[in-house]
Design a protein around this motif. Sequence first.
Motif, mmCIF file in Angstrom:
data_model
loop_
_atom_site.group_PDB
_atom_site.id
_atom_site.type_symbol
_atom_site.label_atom_id
_atom_site.label_comp_id
_atom_site.label_asym_id
_atom_site.label_seq_id
_atom_site.Cartn_x
_atom_site.Cartn_y
_atom_site.Cartn_z
ATOM 1 N N GLY A 127 26.716 -8.893 8.207
ATOM 2 C CA GLY A 127 27.626 -9.334 7.154
ATOM 3 C C GLY A 127 28.527 -10.462 7.626
ATOM 4 N N ILE A 128 29.598 -10.069 8.320
ATOM 5 C CA ILE A 128 30.652 -11.019 8.680
ATOM 6 C C ILE A 128 30.141 -12.154 9.568
ATOM 7 N N ASP A 183 27.562 -14.552 7.912
ATOM 8 C CA ASP A 183 28.228 -15.451 6.971
ATOM 9 C C ASP A 183 28.895 -16.600 7.707
ATOM 10 N N LEU A 184 29.591 -16.246 8.787
ATOM 11 C CA LEU A 184 30.281 -17.262 9.576
ATOM 12 C C LEU A 184 29.310 -18.303 10.115
ATOM 13 N N LYS A 242 26.015 -18.824 9.253
ATOM 14 C CA LYS A 242 25.091 -19.468 8.324
ATOM 15 C C LYS A 242 25.840 -20.425 7.398
ATOM 16 N N ASP A 243 26.827 -19.901 6.679
ATOM 17 C CA ASP A 243 27.545 -20.759 5.746
ATOM 18 C C ASP A 243 28.532 -21.654 6.468
#
Lengths: 712, 230
Positions: A369-370, A373-374, A376-377
């Motif tokens: 999750g966290i 996200d950090l 990839k995005d």
Amino acid sequence: MHDSFTTNTRTENERAIVLVGNPNVGKSVVFSYLTGRYASVSNYPGTTVDVMRGKLLHDGGRVVIDTPGVNTLHPQSMDERVTRDILLSPFDRLVLQVADAKNLRRGLTITTELAEMGLPVVLDLNLMDEARRRGVRVSGSALSAKLGIPVVETVAVEKTGLKQLEKALDAKRSIPKIHVEYPPEIESAISRISEILPDLTIDKRGAALMFLADPGDASESFGERIGSGRAEQAKRIADDVQAMFSHPLGYIIGVSRSRVVDSMLDTVYVKNPALSGGDGEREARVDLRYAAVIVALASAILYLLFGAATLSAWGLHPLLLHVIVLLVLVLVVPYATLAKVTTHHVLGAVLLLEILYVTYQFVGVIGAGILVDLMKDGLFGRIVIPPLSRWLDGAVPASLVRDLFVGDYGLVSMGLTYAIAIVLPIVTTFFLAFGLLEDSGYLPRLSVIADRVMRRMGLNGKAVLPMVLGLGCDTMATLTTRILESKKERRIATILLALGIPCSAQLGVIMAMAAGSSVACAATVFGVVALQLFLVGSLSNRLLKGRSTDFIVELPPLRAPQIANIWLKTIHRLAWFLREAVPLFLIGTLILFILDRAGMISLMERVTQPVVKGMLGLPTESTVAFVVGFFRRDYGAAGLYDLFSEGKLSANQIAVSMVVITLFVPCIAQFFVMIKERGWREAFLIAGFILPFAILIGTLLNVFLRLTGIEL
Amino acid sequence: MNDDKTRSLELLDEVLSVLYEKSERNEKVTPGELLRVKHGEYVFTEALLDSAAQAGYLDQANGMVELTPAGRRQAQTIVRCARLAERLLVDVLHVRDDLVEPSACRLEHSLTEEVADSICTLLGHPKTCPHGHVIPPGECCGRASTEIRPIVKQLSALRPGEEGTVAYVGSRYHSRLTRLAGLGLMPGQIVQVKQVRPSFVISYGEMELALEKDVADEIYVGVSGNRHDA
């Protein structure tokens, strides 16, 4: 940082300290102390066995080599063979043997073998604290006087005695004074073989014993150095002596050694339970503690069933309570009791589920999750790709080159993003959790719980490790099937990993969809997949030739893990992952890119449409998901997730599609690893079986649900 | 009983056991080959083969000597006695290897079936001889014998908390034997059973070992004078 073992050891004038010892005696802690942080890991040629090397801190001219744990230097396993072969190396060797003080008998067995090889030894009696707690008194000085070598008492994790150990490495070198008198037939064979042998890197007596204990293995290790004619002669002598005994010679040699070791122990080792510090008293309260554990676990289960909503109403994350329960278990309950719980047939299974749940939450929430996200995005989506594509736009006008790097199937936008931004955070968190379980001594206990089930599938309890690792990343897990001893077991484990062990990325999507539909739907998916795993496993067990290997596993005591050690291990493993798996992700992406350019992907979508729609009863749009899933399973699952969130799938359709995508062919990186490990033929056979099998099971589920009119 | 009589009975036993061992290996022999077989101090004669055939133990088919069903039964009893005797000598009495064979040869002829069953029970109904050959099962192996309390039991027969001293590891697999020895499980080692399911967990020295039942079945432990404080 990483280098192959062979290139480094080719220098014959290298001066090395070789760390040797039984498993779980604290070698790696001693290694870290002696070398500081700068160590390199390499796989011993042809194996996945980790061999660590580092410079000796207080004398940079010498290197320290940490070898895998052994029970004997007459190898019974890959690990033992690697350690023995390092000891046979041509460079200058000083052996630093780390022994478990409370288990001195086993340690001295190795010392005896080292003495017979004629190697100088410094003996570290480690874990003195555990020994004292169990009422074991060992006299290092008496042992030193007896063996004529430096013996140092240490508690490595507390750094007690390590200074003296460092000093002992500079002391005058000597070979342990241990002589084992074997039965006359064996003694005469030893002298006959010694006469044949040329000068070797070890004493001839030791080499002759290697020939007697295992002629095949010895000829293999010495073959080159002594010539095949002499090896053949030595082998014949060994065979002749074997004919005189009813037991294998290796066994008779072992028994003779153990007699000598026992007589040495008489004077230096005393066990007196009355002296044990507090543990005796603890044992008396074991039953009470048992009850406490049951209460703790029961409350965890009750909480699982009823408490989530209540707790979230108080603003607490459900994970919190599980972590608290586990912490209470670890901090309050004595390790001896906890150890019993871990292998108990009911409590052990409950504890296992609890641990898997928390691990999954850690990997799934924090890693997938966290962190994803950090990375990839954040990192790739904002920092890496936009400037890169801007630069490519300006520098190379050809769109082909641009797409190759940052297009739909671009090496950076897909290959690297996938490997670094999605898989790396997941495996990092997974390896941290895995390292924690490993260093606490839990993993061998897990295999006790799993043995019965695994045995039905032609595997033994040990195979549960690649399976659990598969829940992190199937590609990695397929590489670790090498820890299994027989070819049959490695085959079956590879098949099961390819067939139905969902990796964490995939598991995340499945869980999300299950959460959005019904419990029955999730239960159906996991039930059907588990059933297929079991079915295919037991079928392979019947069909594949070969004997499964014995389940004999040493259970080390549970210990508090060292955080620094877990970090070190995780970093080494990640480096291994980057080296082994990332190139495969890039190759896979490249192939996908070429297929896309050649128009193959849309063709495949068209061809497979009747199957998807007709047999599986799924909407046309899901075809794309399956075709992409052929290359990247989680992307496929994610495609289905999109359809699901748009409300285009019924609960039944979710169940069918999830079953199919889970059973479906492995992702392309895993497929490459399968080719690497098992060869082209086997990899294609496995994939060729799985593809129609997944569709068949999906179709059956679809037809079954439709005929019975069940709405999940 | 006079010596000649004993001698000829022993010879008959020997010829039957030689044929039995051949049949175990799926080998056939002609009468000529059988006469040339050297079996310890025994020499087979044509007269011997004739009397064995008359007693209904032997038969000839296609020029090969074969055991009749009666001969096979008789041979099984003898082979069973011989192999049990070897187990007894090697594992319990620790007789030197070179003396085992001749002593076992003498013993096998003097054991009655009842005595053999008693030895078998005493040794925990072993399945193989020290050489790894199968010991033909006797009547005692089928029923749980209560008259004699075995002094040797399979490790798998112990309950949690019970302990015993390893008498021998009776495995057909050399690798299993050496692997266990490498872990320190050798004759004389005292082991305690901690848990029997889902897998066996035993402790000895200062270590714990998990085993599957198959392996625990092959570890035979002496249980005389042990603590039964389960």
